[in-house]
Design a protein around this motif. Structure first.
Motif, PDB file in Angstrom:
ATOM      1  N   ARG A   1     -23.893 -18.049   8.998  1.00 20.69           N
ATOM      2  CA  ARG A   1     -22.762 -18.815   8.477  1.00 20.69           C
ATOM      3  C   ARG A   1     -21.800 -17.877   7.763  1.00 20.69           C
ATOM      4  O   ARG A   1     -22.205 -17.084   6.900  1.00 20.69           O
ATOM      5  N   LEU A   2     -20.526 -17.955   8.143  1.00 22.66           N
ATOM      6  CA  LEU A   2     -19.457 -17.214   7.483  1.00 22.66           C
ATOM      7  C   LEU A   2     -18.686 -18.201   6.617  1.00 22.66           C
ATOM      8  O   LEU A   2     -18.292 -19.267   7.092  1.00 22.66           O
ATOM      9  N   GLN A   3     -18.439 -17.842   5.350  1.00 23.20           N
ATOM     10  CA  GLN A   3     -17.825 -18.773   4.412  1.00 23.20           C
ATOM     11  C   GLN A   3     -16.730 -18.096   3.599  1.00 23.20           C
ATOM     12  O   GLN A   3     -16.818 -16.911   3.293  1.00 23.20           O
ATOM     13  N   VAL A   4     -15.730 -18.888   3.243  1.00 18.83           N
ATOM     14  CA  VAL A   4     -14.702 -18.476   2.285  1.00 18.83           C
ATOM     15  C   VAL A   4     -14.760 -19.450   1.115  1.00 18.83           C
ATOM     16  O   VAL A   4     -14.866 -20.664   1.305  1.00 18.83           O
ATOM     17  N   ALA A   5     -14.705 -18.928  -0.104  1.00 19.12           N
ATOM     18  CA  ALA A   5     -14.895 -19.750  -1.299  1.00 19.12           C
ATOM     19  C   ALA A   5     -13.783 -20.785  -1.469  1.00 19.12           C
ATOM     20  O   ALA A   5     -12.642 -20.577  -1.060  1.00 19.12           O
ATOM     21  N   ARG A   6     -14.141 -21.886  -2.116  1.00 16.83           N
ATOM     22  CA  ARG A   6     -13.159 -22.913  -2.431  1.00 16.83           C
ATOM     23  C   ARG A   6     -12.088 -22.329  -3.356  1.00 16.83           C
ATOM     24  O   ARG A   6     -12.392 -21.566  -4.269  1.00 16.83           O
TER      25      ARG A   6
ATOM     26  N   THR B   1      -8.912  -7.141  -2.607  1.00 15.25           N
ATOM     27  CA  THR B   1      -8.887  -7.552  -4.021  1.00 15.25           C
ATOM     28  C   THR B   1      -9.486  -8.938  -4.235  1.00 15.25           C
ATOM     29  O   THR B   1     -10.001  -9.216  -5.314  1.00 15.25           O
ATOM     30  N   LYS B   2      -9.444  -9.804  -3.225  1.00 10.81           N
ATOM     31  CA  LYS B   2      -9.929 -11.186  -3.428  1.00 10.81           C
ATOM     32  C   LYS B   2     -11.403 -11.288  -3.048  1.00 10.81           C
ATOM     33  O   LYS B   2     -12.241 -11.619  -3.862  1.00 10.81           O
ATOM     34  N   ARG B   3     -11.718 -11.097  -1.789  1.00 11.97           N
ATOM     35  CA  ARG B   3     -13.097 -10.957  -1.308  1.00 11.97           C
ATOM     36  C   ARG B   3     -14.022 -12.102  -1.686  1.00 11.97           C
ATOM     37  O   ARG B   3     -15.206 -11.886  -1.933  1.00 11.97           O
ATOM     38  N   ALA B   4     -13.544 -13.321  -1.744  1.00 15.60           N
ATOM     39  CA  ALA B   4     -14.431 -14.447  -2.050  1.00 15.60           C
ATOM     40  C   ALA B   4     -15.015 -14.988  -0.746  1.00 15.60           C
ATOM     41  O   ALA B   4     -14.709 -16.103  -0.313  1.00 15.60           O
ATOM     42  N   THR B   5     -15.854 -14.171  -0.098  1.00 20.25           N
ATOM     43  CA  THR B   5     -16.396 -14.511   1.216  1.00 20.25           C
ATOM     44  C   THR B   5     -17.886 -14.212   1.248  1.00 20.25           C
ATOM     45  O   THR B   5     -18.397 -13.401   0.465  1.00 20.25           O
ATOM     46  N   LYS B   6     -18.578 -14.863   2.190  1.00 23.17           N
ATOM     47  CA  LYS B   6     -20.036 -14.757   2.183  1.00 23.17           C
ATOM     48  C   LYS B   6     -20.583 -14.853   3.601  1.00 23.17           C
ATOM     49  O   LYS B   6     -20.048 -15.568   4.444  1.00 23.17           O
ATOM     50  N   LEU B   7     -21.675 -14.109   3.858  1.00 27.15           N
ATOM     51  CA  LEU B   7     -22.473 -14.252   5.074  1.00 27.15           C
ATOM     52  C   LEU B   7     -23.856 -14.753   4.683  1.00 27.15           C
ATOM     53  O   LEU B   7     -24.481 -14.192   3.775  1.00 27.15           O
ATOM     54  N   GLU B   8     -24.315 -15.807   5.358  1.00 32.61           N
ATOM     55  CA  GLU B   8     -25.681 -16.284   5.172  1.00 32.61           C
ATOM     56  C   GLU B   8     -26.393 -16.289   6.517  1.00 32.61           C
ATOM     57  O   GLU B   8     -25.800 -16.650   7.540  1.00 32.61           O
ATOM     58  N   ILE B   9     -27.653 -15.872   6.521  1.00 28.62           N
ATOM     59  CA  ILE B   9     -28.519 -16.006   7.688  1.00 28.62           C
ATOM     60  C   ILE B   9     -29.628 -16.971   7.301  1.00 28.62           C
ATOM     61  O   ILE B   9     -30.337 -16.772   6.310  1.00 28.62           O
TER      62      ILE B   9
ATOM     63  N   ILE C   1     -11.134 -19.288   8.838  1.00 26.64           N
ATOM     64  CA  ILE C   1     -12.022 -19.690   7.740  1.00 26.64           C
ATOM     65  C   ILE C   1     -11.261 -19.515   6.430  1.00 26.64           C
ATOM     66  O   ILE C   1     -10.744 -18.434   6.149  1.00 26.64           O
ATOM     67  N   PHE C   2     -11.183 -20.595   5.621  1.00 31.90           N
ATOM     68  CA  PHE C   2     -10.351 -20.549   4.414  1.00 31.90           C
ATOM     69  C   PHE C   2     -10.782 -21.646   3.452  1.00 31.90           C
ATOM     70  O   PHE C   2     -11.364 -22.658   3.851  1.00 31.90           O
ATOM     71  N   ASP C   3     -10.530 -21.439   2.161  1.00 31.28           N
ATOM     72  CA  ASP C   3     -10.605 -22.467   1.109  1.00 31.28           C
ATOM     73  C   ASP C   3     -11.789 -23.420   1.237  1.00 31.28           C
ATOM     74  O   ASP C   3     -11.633 -24.621   1.439  1.00 31.28           O
ATOM     75  N   GLY C   4     -12.992 -22.872   1.097  1.00 37.30           N
ATOM     76  CA  GLY C   4     -14.179 -23.717   1.115  1.00 37.30           C
ATOM     77  C   GLY C   4     -14.682 -24.052   2.500  1.00 37.30           C
ATOM     78  O   GLY C   4     -15.608 -24.843   2.641  1.00 37.30           O
ATOM     79  N   HIS C   5     -14.077 -23.477   3.523  1.00 37.22           N
ATOM     80  CA  HIS C   5     -14.500 -23.744   4.892  1.00 37.22           C
ATOM     81  C   HIS C   5     -15.545 -22.732   5.341  1.00 37.22           C
ATOM     82  O   HIS C   5     -15.730 -21.684   4.720  1.00 37.22           O
ATOM     83  N   GLN C   6     -16.216 -23.059   6.443  1.00 38.43           N
ATOM     84  CA  GLN C   6     -17.287 -22.197   6.930  1.00 38.43           C
ATOM     85  C   GLN C   6     -17.400 -22.310   8.436  1.00 38.43           C
ATOM     86  O   GLN C   6     -16.939 -23.276   9.045  1.00 38.43           O
ATOM     87  N   GLU C   7     -18.006 -21.309   9.031  1.00 40.82           N
ATOM     88  CA  GLU C   7     -18.304 -21.301  10.465  1.00 40.82           C
ATOM     89  C   GLU C   7     -19.788 -21.016  10.608  1.00 40.82           C
ATOM     90  O   GLU C   7     -20.284 -19.992  10.122  1.00 40.82           O
TER      91      GLU C   7
ATOM     92  N   PHE D   1     -18.201 -10.423   1.120  1.00 42.37           N
ATOM     93  CA  PHE D   1     -18.620  -9.863   2.404  1.00 42.37           C
ATOM     94  C   PHE D   1     -17.453  -9.233   3.153  1.00 42.37           C
ATOM     95  O   PHE D   1     -17.474  -8.048   3.471  1.00 42.37           O
ATOM     96  N   PHE D   2     -16.419 -10.030   3.463  1.00 41.49           N
ATOM     97  CA  PHE D   2     -15.245  -9.473   4.141  1.00 41.49           C
ATOM     98  C   PHE D   2     -14.269  -8.948   3.103  1.00 41.49           C
ATOM     99  O   PHE D   2     -13.983  -9.621   2.134  1.00 41.49           O
ATOM    100  N   GLY D   3     -13.740  -7.743   3.319  1.00 44.93           N
ATOM    101  CA  GLY D   3     -12.853  -7.170   2.324  1.00 44.93           C
ATOM    102  C   GLY D   3     -12.246  -5.847   2.742  1.00 44.93           C
ATOM    103  O   GLY D   3     -12.179  -4.916   1.939  1.00 44.93           O
ATOM    104  N   SER D   4     -11.802  -5.746   4.006  1.00 38.83           N
ATOM    105  CA  SER D   4     -11.154  -4.516   4.486  1.00 38.83           C
ATOM    106  C   SER D   4     -12.088  -3.313   4.374  1.00 38.83           C
ATOM    107  O   SER D   4     -11.737  -2.269   3.828  1.00 38.83           O
ATOM    108  N   VAL D   5     -13.297  -3.485   4.923  1.00 39.13           N
ATOM    109  CA  VAL D   5     -14.341  -2.453   4.854  1.00 39.13           C
ATOM    110  C   VAL D   5     -14.909  -2.229   6.253  1.00 39.13           C
ATOM    111  O   VAL D   5     -15.194  -3.188   6.974  1.00 39.13           O
ATOM    112  N   ILE D   6     -15.082  -0.967   6.621  1.00 41.64           N
ATOM    113  CA  ILE D   6     -15.812  -0.616   7.833  1.00 41.64           C
ATOM    114  C   ILE D   6     -17.098   0.074   7.405  1.00 41.64           C
ATOM    115  O   ILE D   6     -17.070   1.097   6.721  1.00 41.64           O
TER     116      ILE D   6
END
Length: 362
Positions: free
Chosen positions: A326-331, A245-253, A210-216, A268-273
């Protein structure tokens, strides 16, 4: 919006209907060294990555541990009457070169034990046959993800609380251009507790870039929420290469963004447990259980569990029989996420008799 490059479509690994809950623990297994890494200004591509090896066992070259704690009930009472009905172990890593013949083999140590059990799992996906395109002039990325059903091992315990150690996850070391290296493991449990509401749990695995405006987007079916009253949701996840540091990611239900104390809006994703995060306004404090090493920045490994209390009607409605997440990475965000595991739990109409229904996808 465009879709992720899905190398192995997310499919249903297991579906369980039970009065109960999920538990997720895990840890990264490569980092700067064996010490906790708490620098929030660096990402995995900035660090000379080395195997973490916290045990004193000469037969292991990588190892890290995480502790399971059973959360109390909403009224504060202890969770002491429970039964594990399913336990799955996932591990994933960036392996850019070298021998791949044993990537499906790890060692697993249960609480109270001083010895490892050898685990031979199955490969969920290995990118070596079709390297994943990286930045221009950089070699393709070849991560992998594996899975093993460890239910019989975990159910042999009289008490599941304590430290779980995973060893010999195979990864590259050093640097890997703009993507970096990451590796870790996730243990996901579903347990029965007669004090809890009946839920339908569905665990999915696959491999998506998932990268650059893409989603699953993954669809969940085979359940029915109660016709009235509150509905609680749970969601678990595992992914490689989420940068702090970037963390331009999102989870939607069902089209609505989910946030927690440690996973804020568009981060959402950012090296976190995060062992148990809560969506709310404001987000209630998250539970983070002890790990070794206990890094605040897990350098490209994300895993955890979140819960949405009283999720209706914003996230789901009474009487619903389907949902999606839906898992997303920002454009404009080129650094990828490699997602390999997701799990969805939702309150359902409780049957008249208490029973546990498990469907394993062999």
């Amino acid at each position: 919006s465009s879709f992720a490059q899905t190398y192995d479509p997310f499919t249903e690994r297991v579906k369980v209907e039970v009065r109960g809950s999920m538990l997720v623990v895990g840890n990264n297994i490569i980092g700067e060294n064996n010490l906790p890494f708490n620098d929030l200004t660096r990402d995995n591509q900035d660090v000379d990555m080395r195997y973490i090896d916290i045990d004193s066992d000469a037969t292991t070259y990588s190892s890290s541990s995480a502790e399971i704690q059973l959360p109390p009930h909403e009224d504060g009472s202890a969770t002491d009457c429970y039964r594990v009905v399913y336990a799955g172990l996932y591990w994933a890593a960036s392996l850019q070169s070298g021998d791949r013949s044993d990537i499906n083999q790890v060692k697993f140590q249960l609480p109270g034990s001083s010895t490892y059990t050898d685990i031979t799992g199955e490969i969920v996906y290995d990118a070596i046959a079709s390297p994943i395109v990286a930045e221009a002039s950089e070699p393709g990325n070849t991560p992998y993800a594996c899975y093993a059903d460890v239910t019989s091992l975990v159910t042999s315990l009289t008490d599941i609380e304590g430290n779980y150690t995973v060893a010999n996850v195979t990864s590259s070391e050093g640097f890997n251009h703009s993507t970096g290296l990451s590796a870790g493991w996730t243990l996901i449990l579903i347990y029965e507790d007669p004090e809890l509401w009946t839920k339908s749990f569905t665990i999915f695995d696959g491999f998506s870039h998932i990268f650059d405006g893409h989603q699953e987007t993954i669809n969940v079916t085979g359940f029915q929420t109660p016709p009235a009253g509150n509905i609680d949701l749970q969601f678990a996840y595992g992914a490689l290469d989420g940068d702090r540091t970037k963390r331009a990611t999102k989870l939607e239900i069902n089209g609505k963004e989910v946030t927690t104390e440690l996973r804020s809006s568009n981060k959402f994703f950012g090296s976190v447990i995060e062992n148990l995060g809560y969506d709310g306004n404001p987000n209630p404090p998250s539970l983070v259980y002890p790990r070794n090493p206990q890094s605040e920045n897990t350098l490209g490994y994300d895993t955890g569990l979140l819960e949405i209390i009283n999720s209706e009607p914003e996230f789901i409605r009474n009487g619903d029989t389907a949902a999606d997440f839906r898992l997303q990475v920002a454009r404009g965000q080129a650094d990828p996420i490699f997602a390999f595991m997701s799990a969805f739990g939702v309150d359902i109409i409780a049957p008249d008799i208490d029973l546990t229904k498990i469907v394993l996808d062999e």
